[in-house]
Design an enzyme around this catalytic site. Sequence first.
Site, mmCIF file in Angstrom:
data_model
loop_
_atom_site.group_PDB
_atom_site.id
_atom_site.type_symbol
_atom_site.label_atom_id
_atom_site.label_comp_id
_atom_site.label_asym_id
_atom_site.label_seq_id
_atom_site.Cartn_x
_atom_site.Cartn_y
_atom_site.Cartn_z
ATOM 1 N N GLU A 94 0.915 -1.110 -0.055
ATOM 2 C CA GLU A 94 0.063 0.181 0.007
ATOM 3 C C GLU A 94 0.814 1.197 -0.039
ATOM 4 O OE1 GLU A 94 -4.107 -1.849 2.225
ATOM 5 O OE2 GLU A 94 -2.287 -0.899 3.313
HETATM 6 C C1 ACM Z 1 -1.817 -5.161 4.470
HETATM 7 O O1 ACM Z 1 -2.969 -5.843 4.763
HETATM 8 N N1 ACM Z 1 -1.634 -4.141 4.074
HETATM 9 C C2 ACM Z 1 -0.578 -6.207 4.275
#
Ligand code: ACM
Length: 536
Positions: free
Chosen positions: A326
């Site tokens: 992310e």
């Molecule tokens: C995640 O759940 N961002 C690895």
Amino acid sequence: MKKILLSVAMMMATISLHATDANYQVVPLPQSITAEKGAAFVLDGSTVINVAGTDEAMLRNAEFLKQYIQEATGIVPGGMSKKGATITLKLNTKLENEEGYVITVKAKNITVEGKTPRGVFYGIQTLRKSLPLEKAESVTFPAARIVDYPRFGYRGTMLDCARHYFKMSFIKEFIDMLALHNVNTFHWHLTEDQGWRPQIDRYPKLTEIGSKRAQTVIGRMTNLYDETPYGGYYTKDEMREVVKYAADRYITVIPEIDMPGHMLGALAAYPELGCTGGPYKVAETWGVFPDILCAGNPKTYEFVNNVLDEIIEIFPSKYIHLGGDEAPRVRWKNCPRCQAEIKRLGLKSSNGFPAEAQLQAHFMNQAAKHLAEKGRNIIGWDEILEGDVDKGTTVMSWRGVAGGAEAAKRGLDAIMTPTTYYYLDFYQKPDNSMILIGNMLPVEKTYSYNPVPDDAAPELKKHVKGVQANLWTEYVIGRDLAFFQLLPRVAAMAETGWTENAKKDFDSFKERESRLNQLYKHFGWKTCQEMYKEKK
Ligand code: ACM
Ligand code: ZN
């Protein structure tokens, strides 16, 4: 008179105690349990625990066994005489699996053999879970032979201590819980947008500033805030204490320093490490944020290497988790330094991803090279596959199972931790009274996962090293809710990690888990009881 009353009371206490039976049907289910001919073994206060040799880990194993027996039954082995039957713990180099064990129960002796002290420890866990949880004078173990080993070498659970901080007492209890389920890895998520938790001497502002947020959003992204400062961090001594506590229980702690995204904690402390220079603040809401580490600034690479140098001094694990999930690349797209770095390196879009994805791969590979020089390997979330990551990188497949398959195809090891089975921040049952992140993940679903089906591609069979459940903690605050979210789903994951798939059966799991549930209650763990309710 006082004396008589006392002895009557003692007699009554003795009379009320009784003999009970052990039951080898435990979680995770051993690979084979064979009933043998011959008389049963009777464990009582005269039983002696004997360790072959003077290995320190084996002596510690014996202490654990003694403590577990006392905790469950009140029986204190070895307390009374030498004539009692013996439980012998010993190493047997002929066994194949590093974590495997064999338990042989005969009238006068229980032998727990392992190739390593680690294997013996898992044998002890099986004996411990075989015990009834009631005060008893003696426990009868039917003659048997149990041959056991894990299906996968990696059986992990991740705890996010960054969104919410968890006290040392909880961390130790959490580790005890992992040991009870033969889980051998604690993935410790330590840094986030909402708080930086590990003490780093060279960068004191990480904890002075980065570990504190001014307030926290109330509920599920309302526009309301609690107007209460929140913070907490782990000193180096505390982290070392966790590493030792876990190692005594044969659990490796893998720290995660998530980069280049999820870094607002660090950026608030050292804004010069971001593309815009800030100012930044430690996040007060949940989600994914555009401000990440600048990958065109040499100071960022220096920062990462220096932090990692201090981290590996504390954590001896072969693997260090560098996150990689992310990380929006919007700042990089508009950052002259990041763009100059892309040009300098000649990075191009590939794999259907822009050049910035290759910049992220370069960033991760630089940190991986630094760690490789010190004998460590990296793990990253599956986004790292958007660029060309170096060999030796292990991928955690979380956005489903495709990341694991892709990693295996590229010759990279994978750990399977898909949201659909292993995200323990999800609901276990419909419940309007609780605010959690969302989604539904009943224990049956967690249990049903088989990461490597019989007909899987050969590279998947080779590269999938194991499974992991993740507890993210945006909405999980404190011990009680943490245990509620963890159990029984960690048990379900642990059985997939340990027991061969053909031997798994949910009805059997439920029955066996109901016995372990007693032990959870004994520890004061308020776990989800939904599985035991009659389904209408
Ligand atoms: C995640 O759940 N961002 C690895
Ligand atoms: Zn930049």
